[in-house]
Write a protein that holds these residues in place. Structure first.
Motif, PDB file in Angstrom:
ATOM      1  N   ILE A   7       0.705  -1.258   0.117  1.00  0.00           N
ATOM      2  CA  ILE A   7      -0.083  -0.114  -0.102  1.00  0.00           C
ATOM      3  C   ILE A   7       0.957   1.268  -0.067  1.00  0.00           C
ATOM      4  O   ILE A   7       1.787   1.384   0.751  1.00  0.00           O
ATOM      5  N   PRO A   8       0.641   2.251  -1.035  1.00  0.00           N
ATOM      6  CA  PRO A   8       1.436   3.212  -0.667  1.00  0.00           C
ATOM      7  C   PRO A   8       1.330   4.458   0.197  1.00  0.00           C
ATOM      8  O   PRO A   8       0.060   4.700   0.355  1.00  0.00           O
ATOM      9  N   ASP A   9       2.222   5.147   0.787  1.00  0.00           N
ATOM     10  CA  ASP A   9       1.923   5.887   1.713  1.00  0.00           C
ATOM     11  C   ASP A   9       1.606   7.287   1.091  1.00  0.00           C
ATOM     12  O   ASP A   9       1.477   7.447  -0.115  1.00  0.00           O
ATOM     13  N   VAL A  10       1.314   7.953   1.902  1.00  0.00           N
ATOM     14  CA  VAL A  10       0.268   9.274   1.593  1.00  0.00           C
ATOM     15  C   VAL A  10       1.269  10.219   0.557  1.00  0.00           C
ATOM     16  O   VAL A  10       0.906  10.816  -0.392  1.00  0.00           O
ATOM     17  N   THR A  11       2.689  10.331   1.045  1.00  0.00           N
ATOM     18  CA  THR A  11       3.571  11.141   0.469  1.00  0.00           C
ATOM     19  C   THR A  11       3.830  10.677  -1.048  1.00  0.00           C
ATOM     20  O   THR A  11       3.802  11.454  -2.116  1.00  0.00           O
ATOM     21  N   THR A  12       3.692   9.183  -1.202  1.00  0.00           N
ATOM     22  CA  THR A  12       3.986   8.716  -2.472  1.00  0.00           C
ATOM     23  C   THR A  12       2.753   9.150  -3.557  1.00  0.00           C
ATOM     24  O   THR A  12       2.812   9.334  -4.659  1.00  0.00           O
ATOM     25  N   VAL A  13       1.554   8.854  -3.017  1.00  0.00           N
ATOM     26  CA  VAL A  13       0.268   9.064  -3.723  1.00  0.00           C
ATOM     27  C   VAL A  13       0.235  10.400  -4.058  1.00  0.00           C
ATOM     28  O   VAL A  13      -0.109  11.068  -5.071  1.00  0.00           O
ATOM     29  N   ILE A  14       0.818  11.471  -3.237  1.00  0.00           N
ATOM     30  CA  ILE A  14       0.559  13.034  -3.442  1.00  0.00           C
ATOM     31  C   ILE A  14       1.516  13.282  -4.629  1.00  0.00           C
ATOM     32  O   ILE A  14       1.285  13.961  -5.385  1.00  0.00           O
ATOM     33  N   ALA A  15       2.737  12.735  -4.374  1.00  0.00           N
ATOM     34  CA  ALA A  15       3.858  12.851  -5.388  1.00  0.00           C
ATOM     35  C   ALA A  15       3.260  12.474  -6.835  1.00  0.00           C
ATOM     36  O   ALA A  15       3.452  13.220  -7.803  1.00  0.00           O
ATOM     37  N   SER A  16       2.658  11.622  -6.718  1.00  0.00           N
ATOM     38  CA  SER A  16       2.519  10.790  -8.039  1.00  0.00           C
ATOM     39  C   SER A  16       1.351  11.720  -8.721  1.00  0.00           C
ATOM     40  O   SER A  16       0.794  11.991  -9.965  1.00  0.00           O
ATOM     41  N   ASP A  17       0.254  12.226  -7.758  1.00  0.00           N
ATOM     42  CA  ASP A  17      -0.811  12.876  -8.254  1.00  0.00           C
ATOM     43  C   ASP A  17      -0.369  14.302  -8.911  1.00  0.00           C
ATOM     44  O   ASP A  17      -0.800  15.105  -9.798  1.00  0.00           O
ATOM     45  N   MET A  18       0.770  15.128  -8.195  1.00  0.00           N
ATOM     46  CA  MET A  18       1.305  16.237  -8.704  1.00  0.00           C
ATOM     47  C   MET A  18       1.905  15.932  -9.883  1.00  0.00           C
ATOM     48  O   MET A  18       1.866  16.897 -10.594  1.00  0.00           O
TER      49      MET A  18
END
Length: 64
Positions: A7-18
């Motif tokens: 499960i990706p952490d929040v930082t990884t998800v936000i970086a991917s979205d950005m």
């Protein structure tokens, strides 16, 4: 990460979205720059052909 059942952490998800947002923004800006350049070029021409301008504007619209 998902393929490995992690499960990706929040930082990884936000970086991917950005990253995706930056790619889309760049697509929009590139299409608008192309449209602006084409419009300037067509304004100098006697016989106007707006197909390239139309295609650039459609590209910007689809990126939006």
């Amino acid at each position: 990460m998902i393929r490995e059942d992690e499960i990706p952490d929040v930082t990884t998800v936000i970086a991917s979205d950005m990253g995706l947002r930056y790619l889309l923004r760049n697509d929009i800006l590139t299409a608008l720059d192309d449209a602006r350049a084409e419009l300037k070029y067509q304004m100098k021409q006697i016989d106007v052909d707006g197909r390239d301008l139309y295609d650039s504007l459609l590209s910007a619209q689809s990126a939006c």
